[in-house]
Scaffold this active site. Sequence first.
Site, PDB file in Angstrom:
ATOM      1  N   GLU A 114       0.842  -1.219   0.000  1.00 53.84           N
ATOM      2  CA  GLU A 114       0.000   0.000   0.000  1.00 53.84           C
ATOM      3  C   GLU A 114       0.872   1.262   0.000  1.00 53.84           C
ATOM      4  OE1 GLU A 114      -3.540   0.999   0.309  1.00 53.84           O
ATOM      5  OE2 GLU A 114      -3.571  -0.853  -0.839  1.00 53.84           O
ATOM      6  N   LYS A 119       2.004   3.612   7.430  1.00 53.62           N
ATOM      7  CA  LYS A 119       2.999   2.559   7.233  1.00 53.62           C
ATOM      8  C   LYS A 119       4.280   3.127   6.615  1.00 53.62           C
ATOM      9  CE  LYS A 119       1.125  -1.426   8.564  1.00 53.62           C
ATOM     10  NZ  LYS A 119       1.786  -2.418   9.412  1.00 53.62           N
TER      11      LYS A 119
HETATM   12  P1  NAP Z   1      -4.694  -8.550  10.935  1.00 51.94           P
HETATM   13  O1  NAP Z   1      -5.198  -9.946  10.736  1.00 51.94           O
HETATM   14  O2  NAP Z   1      -5.618  -7.397  10.801  1.00 51.94           O
HETATM   15  O3  NAP Z   1      -4.014  -8.489  12.388  1.00 51.94           O
HETATM   16  C1  NAP Z   1      -3.686  -7.273  12.988  1.00 51.94           C
HETATM   17  C2  NAP Z   1      -3.238  -7.558  14.397  1.00 51.94           C
HETATM   18  O4  NAP Z   1      -2.885  -6.306  15.024  1.00 51.94           O
HETATM   19  C3  NAP Z   1      -4.309  -8.191  15.293  1.00 51.94           C
HETATM   20  O5  NAP Z   1      -3.688  -9.145  16.125  1.00 51.94           O
HETATM   21  C4  NAP Z   1      -4.808  -7.014  16.113  1.00 51.94           C
HETATM   22  O6  NAP Z   1      -5.331  -7.380  17.364  1.00 51.94           O
HETATM   23  C5  NAP Z   1      -3.513  -6.261  16.302  1.00 51.94           C
HETATM   24  N1  NAP Z   1      -3.712  -4.879  16.734  1.00 51.94           N
HETATM   25  C6  NAP Z   1      -4.527  -3.949  16.194  1.00 51.94           C
HETATM   26  N2  NAP Z   1      -4.459  -2.799  16.882  1.00 51.94           N
HETATM   27  C7  NAP Z   1      -3.578  -3.001  17.889  1.00 51.94           C
HETATM   28  C8  NAP Z   1      -3.116  -2.201  18.957  1.00 51.94           C
HETATM   29  N3  NAP Z   1      -3.550  -0.950  19.130  1.00 51.94           N
HETATM   30  N4  NAP Z   1      -2.214  -2.726  19.818  1.00 51.94           N
HETATM   31  C9  NAP Z   1      -1.785  -4.014  19.667  1.00 51.94           C
HETATM   32  N5  NAP Z   1      -2.205  -4.817  18.675  1.00 51.94           N
HETATM   33  C10 NAP Z   1      -3.099  -4.330  17.789  1.00 51.94           C
HETATM   34  O7  NAP Z   1      -3.472  -8.270   9.941  1.00 51.94           O
HETATM   35  P2  NAP Z   1      -2.560  -9.284   9.119  1.00 51.94           P
HETATM   36  O8  NAP Z   1      -3.191  -9.502   7.793  1.00 51.94           O
HETATM   37  O9  NAP Z   1      -2.197 -10.412   9.954  1.00 51.94           O
HETATM   38  O10 NAP Z   1      -1.286  -8.359   8.860  1.00 51.94           O
HETATM   39  C11 NAP Z   1      -0.202  -8.329   9.770  1.00 51.94           C
HETATM   40  C12 NAP Z   1       0.589  -7.048   9.566  1.00 51.94           C
HETATM   41  O11 NAP Z   1       1.086  -7.015   8.229  1.00 51.94           O
HETATM   42  C13 NAP Z   1      -0.201  -5.761   9.729  1.00 51.94           C
HETATM   43  O12 NAP Z   1       0.675  -4.800  10.261  1.00 51.94           O
HETATM   44  C14 NAP Z   1      -0.586  -5.383   8.314  1.00 51.94           C
HETATM   45  O13 NAP Z   1      -0.780  -3.989   8.236  1.00 51.94           O
HETATM   46  C15 NAP Z   1       0.630  -5.842   7.563  1.00 51.94           C
HETATM   47  N6  NAP Z   1       0.425  -6.256   6.175  1.00 51.94           N
HETATM   48  C16 NAP Z   1      -0.541  -7.178   5.872  1.00 51.94           C
HETATM   49  C17 NAP Z   1      -0.670  -7.594   4.562  1.00 51.94           C
HETATM   50  C18 NAP Z   1      -1.698  -8.602   4.171  1.00 51.94           C
HETATM   51  O14 NAP Z   1      -2.008  -8.705   2.971  1.00 51.94           O
HETATM   52  N7  NAP Z   1      -2.235  -9.383   5.094  1.00 51.94           N
HETATM   53  C19 NAP Z   1       0.178  -7.078   3.562  1.00 51.94           C
HETATM   54  C20 NAP Z   1       1.152  -6.156   3.934  1.00 51.94           C
HETATM   55  C21 NAP Z   1       1.271  -5.765   5.241  1.00 51.94           C
HETATM   56  P3  NAP Z   1      -6.889  -7.736  17.573  1.00 51.94           P
HETATM   57  O15 NAP Z   1      -6.997  -9.207  17.254  1.00 51.94           O
HETATM   58  O16 NAP Z   1      -7.106  -7.431  19.006  1.00 51.94           O
HETATM   59  O17 NAP Z   1      -7.685  -6.888  16.637  1.00 51.94           O
HETATM   60  N1  GDD Z   2     -12.370  -4.951   1.834  1.00 51.18           N
HETATM   61  C1  GDD Z   2     -13.098  -4.858   0.725  1.00 51.18           C
HETATM   62  N2  GDD Z   2     -14.451  -5.061   0.799  1.00 51.18           N
HETATM   63  N3  GDD Z   2     -12.482  -4.570  -0.434  1.00 51.18           N
HETATM   64  C2  GDD Z   2     -13.239  -4.509  -1.548  1.00 51.18           C
HETATM   65  C3  GDD Z   2     -14.600  -4.722  -1.525  1.00 51.18           C
HETATM   66  C4  GDD Z   2     -15.257  -5.012  -0.298  1.00 51.18           C
HETATM   67  O1  GDD Z   2     -16.452  -5.195  -0.202  1.00 51.18           O
HETATM   68  N4  GDD Z   2     -15.059  -4.614  -2.803  1.00 51.18           N
HETATM   69  C5  GDD Z   2     -14.015  -4.344  -3.569  1.00 51.18           C
HETATM   70  N5  GDD Z   2     -12.895  -4.269  -2.823  1.00 51.18           N
HETATM   71  C6  GDD Z   2     -11.540  -3.930  -3.309  1.00 51.18           C
HETATM   72  C7  GDD Z   2     -10.895  -2.771  -2.566  1.00 51.18           C
HETATM   73  O2  GDD Z   2     -11.424  -1.523  -3.063  1.00 51.18           O
HETATM   74  C8  GDD Z   2      -9.432  -3.006  -2.909  1.00 51.18           C
HETATM   75  O3  GDD Z   2      -9.118  -2.428  -4.153  1.00 51.18           O
HETATM   76  C9  GDD Z   2      -9.330  -4.521  -3.031  1.00 51.18           C
HETATM   77  O4  GDD Z   2     -10.678  -5.025  -3.078  1.00 51.18           O
HETATM   78  C10 GDD Z   2      -8.603  -5.206  -1.892  1.00 51.18           C
HETATM   79  O5  GDD Z   2      -9.173  -4.781  -0.675  1.00 51.18           O
HETATM   80  P1  GDD Z   2      -8.795  -5.495   0.718  1.00 51.18           P
HETATM   81  O6  GDD Z   2      -9.022  -6.949   0.621  1.00 51.18           O
HETATM   82  O7  GDD Z   2      -9.481  -4.733   1.783  1.00 51.18           O
HETATM   83  O8  GDD Z   2      -7.208  -5.325   0.801  1.00 51.18           O
HETATM   84  P2  GDD Z   2      -6.264  -4.061   0.541  1.00 51.18           P
HETATM   85  O9  GDD Z   2      -5.479  -4.372  -0.700  1.00 51.18           O
HETATM   86  O10 GDD Z   2      -6.994  -2.798   0.595  1.00 51.18           O
HETATM   87  O11 GDD Z   2      -5.312  -4.106   1.805  1.00 51.18           O
HETATM   88  C11 GDD Z   2      -4.737  -5.343   2.236  1.00 51.18           C
HETATM   89  O12 GDD Z   2      -3.500  -5.543   1.601  1.00 51.18           O
HETATM   90  C12 GDD Z   2      -2.492  -4.562   1.937  1.00 51.18           C
HETATM   91  C13 GDD Z   2      -1.222  -4.930   1.129  1.00 51.18           C
HETATM   92  O13 GDD Z   2      -1.298  -4.370  -0.151  1.00 51.18           O
HETATM   93  C14 GDD Z   2      -4.611  -5.270   3.765  1.00 51.18           C
HETATM   94  O14 GDD Z   2      -4.224  -6.534   4.253  1.00 51.18           O
HETATM   95  C15 GDD Z   2      -3.543  -4.265   4.183  1.00 51.18           C
HETATM   96  O15 GDD Z   2      -3.315  -4.373   5.587  1.00 51.18           O
HETATM   97  C16 GDD Z   2      -2.240  -4.615   3.424  1.00 51.18           C
HETATM   98  O16 GDD Z   2      -1.208  -3.716   3.786  1.00 51.18           O
END
Ligand code: NAP
Ligand code: GDD
Length: 348
Positions: A132, A158
Site C-alpha cells: 500500500e 505505514k
Molecule cells: P490482521 O489480521 O488485521 O491483524 C492485525 C493484528 O494487530 C491483530 O492481532 C490485532 O489485534 C492487532 N492490533 C490492532 N491494533 C492493535 C493495537 N492498538 N495494539 C496491539 N495490537 C493491535 O493483519 P494481518 O493480515 O495479519 O497483517 C499483519 C501485519 O502485516 C499488519 O501490520 C498489516 O498492516 C501488515 N500487512 C498485511 C498484509 C496482508 O495482505 N495481510 C500485507 C502487507 C502488510 P486484535 O486481534 O485485538 O484486533
Molecule cells: N475490503 C473490501 N471489501 N475490499 C473490496 C470490496 C469489499 O467489499 N469490494 C471491492 N474491494 C476492493 C478494494 O477496493 C481493494 O481495491 C481490493 O478489493 C482489496 O481490498 P482489501 O481486501 O481490503 O485489501 P487491501 O489491498 O486494501 O489491503 C490489504 O492488503 C495490503 C497490502 O497491499 C490489507 O491486508 C492491508 O493491511 C495490506 O497492507
Amino acid sequence: MKAALITGVTGQDGSYLAEFLLQKDYAVYGLARYCSERKHERIEHLKTNPEFHLVEGDLTDTARINSIINSFEQYDLIEIYNLGAQSHVKVSFSQPEYTANVDALGTLRILEAIRQTNFTSKFKFYQAGTSEMFGKIQEPLQSETTPFYPRSPYGVSKLFSYWITKNYRESYGMFACTGILFNHESERRGEEFVTRKITLGLAEWLKTHKPIELGNLDAKRDWGHAQDYVEAMWLMLQQHEPQDFVIGTGQTHSIREFIELACSKLLGVDGGVSWEGNNQDEVGISKYDGSIIIKINPEFYRPAEVDVLIADATKAREILKWTPKISFEELVKRMINNDINENPVYRT
Ligand code: NAP
Ligand code: GDD
C-alpha cells in the site's frame, strides 16, 4: 536462548508466524490487546504450548511497551516482529488518527523502547511494511527502489514506519528492517478483507442465495498465501545485515478474476459467473442456476483507490532464496474449501 515477540499475534500473520517460530524452538511471546472476552480463535490451539506466552498490551501505550521490551534482558537474542496494526485500508479513512497512532507511532514506540535499553544489540526488529506504500504506482513492477505514493491514511502511516525503521537503523546501528509485503490471504484472513468476504459470502450464498455486496471489482492485487510470507519475515532477520525486501508473487489478478475462480471451484462450472450491467448496476450471475451472486454496493468504494499492484521480488529470490510455494489457484481453492466445509483449519 532466543525469544521472539510478535505484536499482532492474534491476527492472520501473527498466528502463522507464532506456529512457525515455535517449530524453530523460539520462546514465543505474543502481544495481545485486553478484550472483555479472552477468545483468540486463531491462536487458541497454541495456548497450551509451554513455549508460547501471551503478553497483554497495546501499541498505543508507551509505558507498557517500554516495560515489555525491558522484560527480555534474560535472553541472548530477541527478534521482534511488529505485525500489530489497524490493517484495514477503508477503515483508515474513517479512523485516520487512530490508525496513525497504532500503525505509525506504535512502531516508533517499540524502536525507542529498544534504543533506551542497555541491551539494544540483542534485538532484531522486523517491521510489517506493505505494498500500500506504493499506492498510485510509479513503476509497473514495484521493487525496493520504486518511489512510494501512498493513497490512504493506512499507507501513509505505514510509510512513516518504514522511514523511522530505516532512520533507527542508520542513526543507531540497530538491526531493523522492513518487509514490503504484497497482499497475502489465507483460511484465517479477516472477514472484512475482500477475498475472505467473497469465500465466506459464497458459503452463505450456497445456503441462502443472499448476494454478496462488493465495491470496486476492477482493482488488481498481487495475492499470495500468508504461510509463505511469514517465512520471508523470519529469513529477513537471519541475514548478516538488516535490509528491506519486497515480498510478492509477481502476478496480479482483479477482484473479478478472484470471484470467477472461486465460483468455478464452488459450482464446478467453468468461469462460474457471468457479468451483466455496468458500474453500480453490474451483477454477477451464477452460470449454474442463473441467480445473482454478486451485487455492487457503493458503500464499499474508497475515497482513493489503489488500482493495481505487482511485486518485483527479485531481491528476495536472490538473497533470501525465497519464492512463494502456494499458487493463486491453490490459495482460492484452500479458502473456498475451508469456508464451504465450515472447517476452521486453525483448530487442527
Ligand atoms: P490482521 O489480521 O488485521 O491483524 C492485525 C493484528 O494487530 C491483530 O492481532 C490485532 O489485534 C492487532 N492490533 C490492532 N491494533 C492493535 C493495537 N492498538 N495494539 C496491539 N495490537 C493491535 O493483519 P494481518 O493480515 O495479519 O497483517 C499483519 C501485519 O502485516 C499488519 O501490520 C498489516 O498492516 C501488515 N500487512 C498485511 C498484509 C496482508 O495482505 N495481510 C500485507 C502487507 C502488510 P486484535 O486481534 O485485538 O484486533
Ligand atoms: N475490503 C473490501 N471489501 N475490499 C473490496 C470490496 C469489499 O467489499 N469490494 C471491492 N474491494 C476492493 C478494494 O477496493 C481493494 O481495491 C481490493 O478489493 C482489496 O481490498 P482489501 O481486501 O481490503 O485489501 P487491501 O489491498 O486494501 O489491503 C490489504 O492488503 C495490503 C497490502 O497491499 C490489507 O491486508 C492491508 O493491511 C495490506 O497492507
